[in-house]
Design a protein around this motif. Structure first.
Motif, PDB file in Angstrom:
ATOM      1  N   THR A 120       0.857  -1.188   0.000  1.00 21.75           N
ATOM      2  CA  THR A 120       0.000   0.000   0.000  1.00 21.75           C
ATOM      3  C   THR A 120       0.890   1.234   0.000  1.00 21.75           C
ATOM      4  O   THR A 120       1.793   1.364   0.827  1.00 21.75           O
ATOM      5  N   VAL A 121       0.632   2.138  -0.958  1.00 21.36           N
ATOM      6  CA  VAL A 121       1.465   3.333  -1.126  1.00 21.36           C
ATOM      7  C   VAL A 121       0.555   4.550  -1.267  1.00 21.36           C
ATOM      8  O   VAL A 121      -0.430   4.510  -2.008  1.00 21.36           O
ATOM      9  N   PHE A 122       0.880   5.646  -0.587  1.00 16.48           N
ATOM     10  CA  PHE A 122       0.194   6.921  -0.815  1.00 16.48           C
ATOM     11  C   PHE A 122       1.139   8.057  -0.470  1.00 16.48           C
ATOM     12  O   PHE A 122       2.200   7.861   0.157  1.00 16.48           O
ATOM     13  N   ILE A 123       0.781   9.267  -0.885  1.00 19.98           N
ATOM     14  CA  ILE A 123       1.593  10.462  -0.633  1.00 19.98           C
ATOM     15  C   ILE A 123       0.763  11.452   0.156  1.00 19.98           C
ATOM     16  O   ILE A 123      -0.419  11.683  -0.145  1.00 19.98           O
ATOM     17  N   TRP A 124       1.390  12.038   1.173  1.00 18.99           N
ATOM     18  CA  TRP A 124       0.719  13.055   1.970  1.00 18.99           C
ATOM     19  C   TRP A 124       1.756  13.960   2.614  1.00 18.99           C
ATOM     20  O   TRP A 124       2.718  13.481   3.205  1.00 18.99           O
ATOM     21  N   ASP A 125       1.582  15.268   2.442  1.00 17.85           N
ATOM     22  CA  ASP A 125       2.389  16.268   3.134  1.00 17.85           C
ATOM     23  C   ASP A 125       3.886  16.063   2.894  1.00 17.85           C
ATOM     24  O   ASP A 125       4.694  16.072   3.818  1.00 17.85           O
ATOM     25  N   GLY A 126       4.273  15.891   1.636  1.00 16.61           N
ATOM     26  CA  GLY A 126       5.687  15.787   1.300  1.00 16.61           C
ATOM     27  C   GLY A 126       6.322  14.465   1.651  1.00 16.61           C
ATOM     28  O   GLY A 126       7.556  14.359   1.674  1.00 16.61           O
ATOM     29  N   ALA A 232      10.253  16.415   1.463  1.00 13.43           N
ATOM     30  CA  ALA A 232      10.174  17.848   1.740  1.00 13.43           C
ATOM     31  C   ALA A 232      10.702  18.078   3.143  1.00 13.43           C
ATOM     32  O   ALA A 232      11.175  17.164   3.812  1.00 13.43           O
ATOM     33  N   ASP A 233      10.616  19.293   3.620  1.00 11.83           N
ATOM     34  CA  ASP A 233      11.023  19.630   4.979  1.00 11.83           C
ATOM     35  C   ASP A 233       9.842  20.247   5.725  1.00 11.83           C
ATOM     36  O   ASP A 233       9.801  21.453   5.978  1.00 11.83           O
ATOM     37  N   PRO A 234       8.839  19.419   6.052  1.00 16.28           N
ATOM     38  CA  PRO A 234       7.686  19.949   6.762  1.00 16.28           C
ATOM     39  C   PRO A 234       8.058  20.370   8.178  1.00 16.28           C
ATOM     40  O   PRO A 234       9.102  19.978   8.708  1.00 16.28           O
ATOM     41  N   GLU A 235       7.191  21.158   8.778  1.00 21.34           N
ATOM     42  CA  GLU A 235       7.485  21.684  10.115  1.00 21.34           C
ATOM     43  C   GLU A 235       7.568  20.561  11.146  1.00 21.34           C
ATOM     44  O   GLU A 235       8.406  20.594  12.035  1.00 21.34           O
ATOM     45  N   ASP A 236       6.686  19.590  11.041  1.00 15.33           N
ATOM     46  CA  ASP A 236       6.697  18.516  12.038  1.00 15.33           C
ATOM     47  C   ASP A 236       7.714  17.467  11.637  1.00 15.33           C
ATOM     48  O   ASP A 236       7.644  16.892  10.567  1.00 15.33           O
ATOM     49  N   GLU A 237       8.676  17.223  12.485  1.00 18.06           N
ATOM     50  CA  GLU A 237       9.698  16.221  12.204  1.00 18.06           C
ATOM     51  C   GLU A 237       9.167  14.811  12.404  1.00 18.06           C
ATOM     52  O   GLU A 237       9.697  13.861  11.858  1.00 18.06           O
ATOM     53  N   ARG A 238       8.121  14.668  13.213  1.00 16.05           N
ATOM     54  CA  ARG A 238       7.540  13.346  13.452  1.00 16.05           C
ATOM     55  C   ARG A 238       6.253  13.224  12.646  1.00 16.05           C
ATOM     56  O   ARG A 238       5.244  13.833  12.974  1.00 16.05           O
ATOM     57  N   PRO A 239       6.279  12.458  11.571  1.00 10.38           N
ATOM     58  CA  PRO A 239       5.091  12.363  10.717  1.00 10.38           C
ATOM     59  C   PRO A 239       3.981  11.577  11.411  1.00 10.38           C
ATOM     60  O   PRO A 239       4.226  10.782  12.316  1.00 10.38           O
ATOM     61  N   ARG A 244      -3.250   7.121  10.238  1.00  7.83           N
ATOM     62  CA  ARG A 244      -3.742   8.480  10.451  1.00  7.83           C
ATOM     63  C   ARG A 244      -3.426   9.353   9.238  1.00  7.83           C
ATOM     64  O   ARG A 244      -4.263  10.148   8.791  1.00  7.83           O
ATOM     65  N   ALA A 245      -2.229   9.198   8.674  1.00  7.76           N
ATOM     66  CA  ALA A 245      -1.874   9.969   7.484  1.00  7.76           C
ATOM     67  C   ALA A 245      -2.768   9.584   6.304  1.00  7.76           C
ATOM     68  O   ALA A 245      -3.183  10.438   5.518  1.00  7.76           O
ATOM     69  N   LEU A 246      -3.090   8.292   6.184  1.00  3.69           N
ATOM     70  CA  LEU A 246      -3.973   7.845   5.107  1.00  3.69           C
ATOM     71  C   LEU A 246      -5.349   8.482   5.237  1.00  3.69           C
ATOM     72  O   LEU A 246      -5.944   8.947   4.252  1.00  3.69           O
ATOM     73  N   SER A 247      -5.863   8.542   6.440  1.00  2.22           N
ATOM     74  CA  SER A 247      -7.152   9.176   6.675  1.00  2.22           C
ATOM     75  C   SER A 247      -7.112  10.657   6.313  1.00  2.22           C
ATOM     76  O   SER A 247      -8.036  11.189   5.690  1.00  2.22           O
ATOM     77  N   GLN A 248      -6.030  11.335   6.659  1.00  2.00           N
ATOM     78  CA  GLN A 248      -5.894  12.746   6.333  1.00  2.00           C
ATOM     79  C   GLN A 248      -5.816  12.961   4.821  1.00  2.00           C
ATOM     80  O   GLN A 248      -6.394  13.913   4.289  1.00  2.00           O
ATOM     81  N   ALA A 249      -5.108  12.080   4.123  1.00  2.00           N
ATOM     82  CA  ALA A 249      -4.994  12.201   2.671  1.00  2.00           C
ATOM     83  C   ALA A 249      -6.359  12.047   2.009  1.00  2.00           C
ATOM     84  O   ALA A 249      -6.714  12.811   1.101  1.00  2.00           O
ATOM     85  N   ARG A 250      -7.133  11.070   2.447  1.00  2.00           N
ATOM     86  CA  ARG A 250      -8.457  10.862   1.861  1.00  2.00           C
ATOM     87  C   ARG A 250      -9.380  12.039   2.140  1.00  2.00           C
ATOM     88  O   ARG A 250     -10.104  12.502   1.247  1.00  2.00           O
TER      89      ARG A 250
END
Length: 746
Positions: A120-126, A232-239, A244-250
């Motif tokens: 399973t692969v997806f992209i979110w927030d860099g 990327a270099d997002p503000e939060d160092e801990r993704p 949870r990231a998958l839910s946010q992407a959807r």
């Protein structure tokens, strides 16, 4: 058979002069595409990156490849593919894999189809998130090694396309702790780019290019391996964790798509085509500081392009006008303020493209902020007028007015250097694009004998864009109180139309010239550019009807769509980029022109041809273009090898075709939605539109086909608006020839 000598083609006519030509150096193959924001991934059907040499595989961010290899191995071998699917909303790639026969010497140690792997692969927030779910389907315990091979070249996207560099920066790979690897590139632009790969659980062995996991499974046991690739270099160092990231992407995609009118029809294949188009469109739409902007296409054009964004916004204006507002505000923010030859910039000019990679930063390519587009500026003014009339949002029109005024000054000033009343182009330096209309390949603008035109060049459709832009923005100017300007713009548009007819109409070929060259000689070539002239309304009615008839005859119409160049022309080549191929966005604009001149019957074959083509395409996805070969019974269309898919204006083409068929018009002042001479193609018995918005109100409609007429049923409304069906007096009056022109949009 005569064999042409190499000397029959001059060096100036070859692609060697086109530094930005996209080469096709290997076999066409099936790719899987994911995108979120400024990041996108091109993976193969296994979910791997880098499995095919020379292909544009990779994880990219801001025009740089941040991962060039990421491959799964089971006991050192590539897994077997069971299935590979991208979710309907484009958020997730899911791949089912299994192990091949694994040998110990000459003995099979593990039979194939024992280990099931769900990738399973997806992209979110860099970041690119990966999960490998592994299940042992043997009736006994097993143990094996699962490995992930990784690497990166930090190639600029133009390097991936084939641009050769003499020098590059330096790269290194470092293991950081027991579960993380950092790939670093110190660029010549004095910028450091980093790719961080974090694994969970920690690998059994981790080095600079491989993570290995020694796994033991009981019978029926399942295990998971997670990997997060940060580019990327997002503000939060801990993704956020995987789920949870998958839910946010959807949820992010759902929020964006919820603005749009939803479309459901009687045809299941067309529903799939529309579902894919909506998903692709909102995957490509990127949230920018100025608002939503449709990036042009993947893999080569995942960035802000002026022309592409403007046309995509025009195609989807009825569906989601927020896209147009975002496009206008972003392009206004980057409008040229000064003259700069290297970037083809002139005050008032609207952007062609912007790039964020190392080559652009160093000036090795001129596209950091590049303005080499003759049509972006009139299209900007045109869209601003259309947007205000679609929405009644004159406040945004006021905000944009300085940019609109500057654009008009460019059209009448630097855009017309010889003051002959036509907008034309000529690149400022040899590093820029030679052709600066939508057909921008090196060999797209030519005379009837095949020789390439010398500039400055005035393209036919660009004069139409200027005509429509001035009429539309004149009405906006009047609403804002600029009465004298409105009157002047209307007069200028009328005069332009008369000049256009005198200079561009070619009775010997029965259509408008492709362009005028630098000596004002018409390029007497039958092309689809004349079709785009029609949607602007600049063409005289009698001549417009002649153009329509010509475009629907076999030299142009292949059965799948209208070719960019007629088959009888010297440079016709059905496998070329611009000289005989079929572009869905081009066809949709042409179909809108047919409808504007009352030829609704001519919209249907174009709509049907593209629908039939999409029914053969992978995922029902219309690509950027496909080859112009004649349709043959029992065979699908021929693909173009390096076409972008998805491409924003190709994804948006079905929406404009539906718009043209239904004759949708919006009148915010009277709170009316009108359907002018609505029709449906034979493959649609009914269409339901939900959440069709006008201001703060919306309506749900069902349109049913009854042979050549339709009925319209109002299923429900929110707020106050009126739905009006307008008939123009029947096919006879709609198609009556004359020298009049349609009004500047309803």
């Amino acid at each position: 058979m005569e064999i042409a000598s190499p000397t029959t083609v001059s060096p100036a006519d070859t692609v060697q002069d086109d530094a930005f030509y996209i080469p096709a150096t290997g076999p066409t193959r099936l790719s899987r595409i994911l995108k979120c924001g400024d990041s996108f991934a091109v993976l193969d059907s296994h979910g791997d990156i880098g499995a095919t040499a020379g292909a544009p595989d990779g994880l990219f961010h801001a025009d740089t490849r941040y991962l060039s290899r990421f491959e799964l191995r089971i006991a050192g071998a590539s897994p077997l593919l069971l299935g590979s699917n991208v979710r309907d909303d484009n958020t997730v790639l899911t791949v089912d894999l299994t192990n091949p026969d694994i040998y110990a010497g000459k003995t099979i140690a593990l039979e194939k189809d024992t280990l099931h792997v769900v990738r399973t692969v997806f992209i979110w927030d860099g970041r690119a998130y990966h999960r490998f779910g592994l299940t042992n389907h043997a009736d006994r315990p097993i143990g094996l090694e699962v490995s992930l091979l990784f690497a990166n070249d930090f190639a600029d996207l133009f390097e991936v396309r084939g641009f050769e560099r003499k020098r590059r920066g330096t790269s290194r790979s470092d293991v950081v702790g027991d579960a993380t690897v950092m790939l670093t590139y110190d660029g010549l632009d004095e910028r450091q780019r980093r790719t961080t790969i974090a694994f969970d659980p920690a690998p059994t062995r981790l080095d600079k290019s491989r993570a290995s996991f020694q796994l033991a499974f009981e019978a029926g046991q399942s295990r998971s391996i997670f990997a997060v690739v940060r580019c990327a270099d997002p503000e939060d160092e801990r993704p956020p964790v995987f789920y949870r990231a998958l839910s946010q992407a959807r949820r992010g995609l759902q929020r964006a798509a919820s603005r749009a009118t939803t479309i459901e029809t009687s045809n299941q294949i067309f529903n799939e085509m529309i579902c894919r188009a909506v998903s692709d469109l909102y995957m490509l739409v990127t949230d920018t500081p100025q608002g939503p902007y449709p990036y042009a296409g993947i893999p080569w054009y995942s960035t802000t392009f002026g022309r592409d964004g403007l046309i995509t916004a025009l195609q989807t204006l009825w569906l989601d006008p927020a896209i147009a507002r975002g496009v206008l505000r972003r392009l206004a923010a980057f409008q040229a303020k000064t003259r700069d030859a290297e970037s083809d910039a002139e005050p008032g000019k609207i952007l062609h493209e912007m790039r964020g990679g190392e080559l652009a930063a160093l000036g090795e390519i001129p596209f950091g902020l590049y303005y080499g587009s003759v049509d972006s500026t009139p299209l900007f003014v045109l869209l601003a007028g259309l947007y205000a009339e679609r929405t009644g949002d004159d406040e945004t029109l006021k905000e944009l007015w300085p940019a609109i005024d500057a654009g008009l000054q460019w059209i009448d000033g630097p855009g017309d250097p010889d003051r002959d009343g036509f907008t034309e182009y000529h690149r400022a330096t040899e590093r820029g694009l030679a052709n600066q209309g939508w057909k921008d390949s090196h060999d797209a603008i030519f005379h009837a004998d095949g020789h390439l035109a010398d500039g400055p060049i005035a393209l036919a459709e660009v004069q139409g864009y200027v005509y429509a832009a001035k009429l539309l923005i004149a009405r906006g100017a009047a609403r804002l109180g600029h009465i004298h300007l409105a009157s002047r713009l209307q007069k200028e548009a009328t005069e332009l139309a008369e000049r256009f007819e005198a200079a561009f109409w070619c009775p010997e070929i029965g259509t408008y010239a492709l362009a005028l060259d630098g000596k004002k000689t018409p390029l007497r070539v039958r092309t689809s550019n004349a079709g785009q002239v029609l949607f602007t309304g600049i063409a005289r009615r009698d001549r417009a009807l002649a153009v329509i008839d010509g475009l629907l005859r076999p030299p142009f119409f292949s059965g799948w769509g209208i070719r960019t160049v007629s088959t009888g022309e010297r440079r016709y080549n059905p496998m070329s980029y611009h000289n005989g191929s079929i572009w869905p966005h081009d066809n949709s604009l042409i179909a809108l022109g047919f409808a504007r001149y009352g030829r609704k019957s001519a919209v249907e074959p174009v709509f049907t041809g593209l629908f039939d083509a999409a029914s053969y395409m992978d995922l029902r996805r219309l690509p950027e273009l496909f080859c112009g070969f004649q349709r043959r019974r029992g065979r699908g269309p021929t693909l173009y090898p390096v076409a972008c898919a998805p491409q924003a204006w190709a994804s948006a083409a079905p929406f404009l075709l539906l718009h043209a068929s239904l004759g949708l018009e919006f009148d915010p002042e009277h709170r009316q939605i009108r359907l002018r001479d609505p029709q449906l193609p034979a493959f649609l018995d009914w269409v339901t539109l939900r959440n069709l918005r006008l201001g703060d109100a919306s309506v749900d409609l069902k349109i049913r086909r009854h042979n050549t007429t339709v009925s319209v049923e109002i299923l429900g409304t929110q707020g106050t608006l009126h739905v009006v069906v307008v008939y123009s007096g029947g096919p006879g009056s709609a198609e009556t020839a004359g020298t009049s022109r349609p009004g500047p949009w309803g």
